[in-house]
Design a protein around this motif. Structure first.
Motif, PDB file in Angstrom:
ATOM      1  N   SER A  28       2.212   7.018   6.422  1.00 23.30           N
ATOM      2  CA  SER A  28       3.458   6.257   6.611  1.00 23.30           C
ATOM      3  C   SER A  28       4.611   7.232   6.844  1.00 23.30           C
ATOM      4  CB  SER A  28       3.760   5.408   5.364  1.00 23.30           C
ATOM      5  OG  SER A  28       4.254   6.238   4.325  1.00 23.30           O
ATOM      6  N   VAL A  29       5.774   6.689   7.125  1.00 26.62           N
ATOM      7  CA  VAL A  29       6.962   7.509   7.357  1.00 26.62           C
ATOM      8  C   VAL A  29       7.309   8.350   6.126  1.00 26.62           C
ATOM      9  CG1 VAL A  29       8.547   5.675   6.617  1.00 26.62           C
ATOM     10  CG2 VAL A  29       9.340   7.382   8.255  1.00 26.62           C
ATOM     11  N   PHE A  30       6.850   7.922   4.941  1.00 22.48           N
ATOM     12  CA  PHE A  30       7.203   8.628   3.705  1.00 22.48           C
ATOM     13  C   PHE A  30       6.274   9.809   3.413  1.00 22.48           C
ATOM     14  CE2 PHE A  30       8.773   4.217   3.093  1.00 22.48           C
ATOM     15  CZ  PHE A  30      10.130   4.529   3.111  1.00 22.48           C
ATOM     16  N   GLY A  31       5.083   9.800   3.979  1.00 29.04           N
ATOM     17  CA  GLY A  31       4.157  10.935   3.795  1.00 29.04           C
ATOM     18  C   GLY A  31       3.497  10.984   2.435  1.00 29.04           C
ATOM     19  N   GLY A  32       3.675   9.958   1.613  1.00 28.73           N
ATOM     20  CA  GLY A  32       3.056   9.917   0.286  1.00 28.73           C
ATOM     21  C   GLY A  32       3.482   8.656  -0.429  1.00 28.73           C
ATOM     22  N   PRO A  83       0.800  -1.238   0.000  1.00 29.94           N
ATOM     23  CA  PRO A  83       0.000   0.000   0.000  1.00 29.94           C
ATOM     24  C   PRO A  83       0.829   1.284   0.000  1.00 29.94           C
ATOM     25  CG  PRO A  83      -0.221  -1.189   2.088  1.00 29.94           C
ATOM     26  CD  PRO A  83       0.506  -2.093   1.161  1.00 29.94           C
ATOM     27  N   VAL A  84       2.093   1.176   0.356  1.00 30.85           N
ATOM     28  CA  VAL A  84       2.924   2.387   0.327  1.00 30.85           C
ATOM     29  C   VAL A  84       3.106   2.887  -1.116  1.00 30.85           C
ATOM     30  CG1 VAL A  84       5.272   1.388   0.164  1.00 30.85           C
ATOM     31  CG2 VAL A  84       4.889   3.454   1.539  1.00 30.85           C
ATOM     32  N   HIS A  85       2.832   2.006  -2.079  1.00 36.60           N
ATOM     33  CA  HIS A  85       2.938   2.394  -3.488  1.00 36.60           C
ATOM     34  C   HIS A  85       1.595   2.787  -4.089  1.00 36.60           C
ATOM     35  CE1 HIS A  85       6.860   0.679  -3.149  1.00 36.60           C
ATOM     36  NE2 HIS A  85       6.425  -0.537  -2.990  1.00 36.60           N
ATOM     37  N   LEU A  86       0.519   2.209  -3.551  1.00 37.78           N
ATOM     38  CA  LEU A  86      -0.782   2.312  -4.245  1.00 37.78           C
ATOM     39  C   LEU A  86      -1.856   3.068  -3.482  1.00 37.78           C
ATOM     40  CD1 LEU A  86      -1.119  -1.336  -5.644  1.00 37.78           C
ATOM     41  CD2 LEU A  86      -0.195   0.673  -6.794  1.00 37.78           C
ATOM     42  N   ASP A  87      -1.751   3.072  -2.163  1.00 40.80           N
ATOM     43  CA  ASP A  87      -2.850   3.593  -1.337  1.00 40.80           C
ATOM     44  C   ASP A  87      -2.451   4.955  -0.742  1.00 40.80           C
ATOM     45  OD1 ASP A  87      -4.601   4.151   0.808  1.00 40.80           O
ATOM     46  OD2 ASP A  87      -4.927   2.025   1.231  1.00 40.80           O
ATOM     47  N   GLU A  88      -3.087   6.005  -1.316  1.00 45.05           N
ATOM     48  CA  GLU A  88      -2.750   7.391  -0.946  1.00 45.05           C
ATOM     49  C   GLU A  88      -2.865   7.619   0.567  1.00 45.05           C
ATOM     50  OE1 GLU A  88      -2.081   9.612  -3.879  1.00 45.05           O
ATOM     51  OE2 GLU A  88      -0.918  10.276  -2.141  1.00 45.05           O
ATOM     52  N   GLU A  89      -3.980   7.150   1.127  1.00 45.68           N
ATOM     53  CA  GLU A  89      -4.261   7.384   2.546  1.00 45.68           C
ATOM     54  C   GLU A  89      -3.224   6.665   3.422  1.00 45.68           C
ATOM     55  OE1 GLU A  89      -6.420   9.622   3.113  1.00 45.68           O
ATOM     56  OE2 GLU A  89      -6.173   9.488   5.303  1.00 45.68           O
ATOM     57  N   TYR A  90      -2.981   5.403   3.078  1.00 45.24           N
ATOM     58  CA  TYR A  90      -1.993   4.607   3.826  1.00 45.24           C
ATOM     59  C   TYR A  90      -0.616   5.287   3.743  1.00 45.24           C
ATOM     60  CZ  TYR A  90       1.115   0.738   5.030  1.00 45.24           C
ATOM     61  OH  TYR A  90       2.093  -0.038   5.601  1.00 45.24           O
ATOM     62  N   ALA A  91      -0.254   5.675   2.519  1.00 39.76           N
ATOM     63  CA  ALA A  91       1.091   6.248   2.295  1.00 39.76           C
ATOM     64  C   ALA A  91       1.249   7.587   3.014  1.00 39.76           C
ATOM     65  CB  ALA A  91       1.346   6.404   0.799  1.00 39.76           C
ATOM     66  N   LYS A  92       0.144   8.360   3.051  1.00 42.72           N
ATOM     67  CA  LYS A  92       0.186   9.675   3.722  1.00 42.72           C
ATOM     68  C   LYS A  92       0.517   9.508   5.209  1.00 42.72           C
ATOM     69  CE  LYS A  92      -3.587  12.017   3.466  1.00 42.72           C
ATOM     70  NZ  LYS A  92      -4.738  12.787   3.043  1.00 42.72           N
TER      71      LYS A  92
END
Ligand SMILES: C[C@@H](O)CC(=O)SCCNC(=O)CCNC(=O)[C@H](O)C(C)(C)COP(=O)(O)OP(=O)(O)OC[C@H]1O[C@@H](n2cnc3c(N)ncnc32)[C@H](O)[C@@H]1OP(=O)(O)O
Length: 136
Positions: free
Chosen positions: A46-50, A35-44
């Motif tokens: 995460s430690v990467f913020g996007g 999801p860190v690659h595909l899911d905007e909400e999840y990635a937001k």
């Protein structure tokens, strides 16, 4: 390009935009739907913020340079190592740098520096490849 045209120190640079479609297609082809690659909400959250590009997709861009541009068709991968030092975000324009660092004229092989830089200039991927150039 012929083997004899290539010299230690020769360098090739290419800019590449990491398109959303590349990341989505890569996820579908390989099954890596992290999801860190595909899911905007999840990635937001995460430690990467996007959303970020798959590390192996970034290596795919390097493979494309080696096979199609420099050294070009006939290049055969023997090995590739990489350190993923900084995340690369969807939509970023990265710079791919390939440099010949060693040549083995007996075996017609070369060791290549294969780095990727972020738009900010920071080193995102630091790597080295060994390629066979027998078939150039
Ligand atoms: C499996 C797939 O679905 C998932 C992916 O593909 S994710 C996409 C690819 N990966 C990335 O984009 C990650 C990019 N890298 C980072 O964001 C960071 O490097 C990190 C979060 C992985 C690590 O950061 P951090 O823990 O904060 O580490 P430091 O920056 O504080 O560095 C500490 C020391 O570790 C060395 N180091 C950091 N990253 C790497 C690495 N990737 N490989 C090898 N070594 C690394 C760094 O140089 C520091 O060393 P020192 O000797 O202490 O100076």
């Amino acid at each position: 390009m012929k083997y004899s045209d290539l010299k230690v120190g020769d360098t090739y640079e290419k800019f590449q935009v990491v398109e959303d479609q590349h990341v989505v297609s890569f996820a579908q082809i390989t099954g890596d739907k992290n999801p860190v690659h595909l899911d905007e909400e999840y990635a937001k959250n995460s430690v990467f913020g996007g959303r970020i590009a798959h590390g192996i997709l970034l290596l795919g861009y390097i493979s494309a340079v080696l096979g199609m541009e420099f050294p070009g068709p006939g290049t055969i991968y023997m090995s590739q190592n990489a350190k993923f030092l900084k995340p690369v975000y969807i939509g970023e324009k990265i710079k791919i740098v390939v440099k010949i660092v060693e040549k083995d004229d007996n075996k017609k092989r070369a060791k290549l520096l294969t780095n990727i830089y972020k738009e900010s200039g920071e080193l995102a991927v630091e790597g080295e490849a060994m390629v066979s150039l027998k078939f150039l």
